[in-house]
Design a protein around this motif. Structure first.
Motif, short mmCIF file in Angstrom:
data_model
loop_
_atom_site.label_atom_id
_atom_site.label_comp_id
_atom_site.label_asym_id
_atom_site.label_seq_id
_atom_site.Cartn_x
_atom_site.Cartn_y
_atom_site.Cartn_z
N ALA A 14 0.84 -1.19 0.00
CA ALA A 14 0.00 0.00 0.00
C ALA A 14 0.88 1.25 0.00
CB ALA A 14 -0.92 0.00 1.21
N GLY A 15 0.48 2.21 -0.81
CA GLY A 15 1.26 3.43 -0.97
C GLY A 15 2.25 3.38 -2.11
N SER A 17 3.62 2.16 -6.15
CA SER A 17 3.24 2.51 -7.52
C SER A 17 3.53 1.36 -8.47
CB SER A 17 4.02 3.74 -7.99
OG SER A 17 3.74 4.87 -7.20
N ARG A 65 -4.79 9.76 -8.57
CA ARG A 65 -3.78 8.73 -8.28
C ARG A 65 -3.32 8.00 -9.54
NH1 ARG A 65 -5.10 4.35 -5.39
NH2 ARG A 65 -7.31 4.37 -6.03
N ASN A 82 -0.39 5.37 -8.79
CA ASN A 82 0.35 5.83 -7.62
C ASN A 82 -0.52 5.70 -6.37
OD1 ASN A 82 2.52 6.57 -9.30
ND2 ASN A 82 1.66 8.61 -9.60
N ASN A 83 0.13 5.70 -5.23
CA ASN A 83 -0.56 5.64 -3.95
C ASN A 83 -1.61 4.52 -3.94
OD1 ASN A 83 -1.19 6.39 -1.33
ND2 ASN A 83 -2.62 7.99 -1.96
N ASN A 85 -3.80 1.29 -2.98
CA ASN A 85 -4.36 0.77 -1.74
C ASN A 85 -4.96 -0.61 -2.00
OD1 ASN A 85 -7.27 1.08 -2.48
ND2 ASN A 85 -6.72 3.25 -2.49
N SER A 118 -1.65 -4.67 2.42
CA SER A 118 -1.77 -3.60 3.43
C SER A 118 -0.61 -3.61 4.40
CB SER A 118 -3.08 -3.77 4.18
OG SER A 118 -3.14 -5.05 4.78
#
Length: 118
Positions: A14-15, A17, A65, A82-83, A85, A118
């Protein structure tokens, strides 16, 4: 014969790219639209982003994103993500619409798996 081949999927935290690519070949008609869709387990295939005549649209869940783009010289469609989740976990498919708005043939790639931990 039109062929679309996606690549670039994988496992990311998570976070993080990823950049997906969709290499197109065998296209002899005009490209009316290009797009990315995704399908999570047990869910329908949903639109992620489209590129039509230079204009882009995005699903609300990815706005800000994800970025869709194309390199016409390389006959390749991209999706910069990007970013990421965990809710972005899905099989991602590229789709080309060839022809025009009144008579369009749709082609799909085989999909590439994106898994966000996660």
């Amino acid at each position: 014969q039109v062929r679309l081949v996606e690549s670039g999927g994988g496992l990311v935290q998570a976070g993080g790219s990823l950049r997906l690519s969709c290499a197109a070949s065998g296209i002899t008609y005009s490209i009316y639209s290009m797009g990315w869709y995704r399908q999570a387990p047990g869910k329908q295939r949903d639109l992620v982003a489209t590129l039509t005549g230079g204009s882009t649209t995005y699903a609300d869940s990815v706005k800000g994103r994800f970025t869709i783009s194309s390199d016409n010289a390389k006959h390749t469609l991209y999706l910069q993500m990007n970013n990421l989740n965990p809710q972005d976990t899905a099989v991602y498919y590229c789709r080309y619409g060839l022809g025009n708005a009144r008579a369009m043939s749709i082609y799909w790639g085989q999909g590439t798996q994106v898994t966000v931990s996660s």
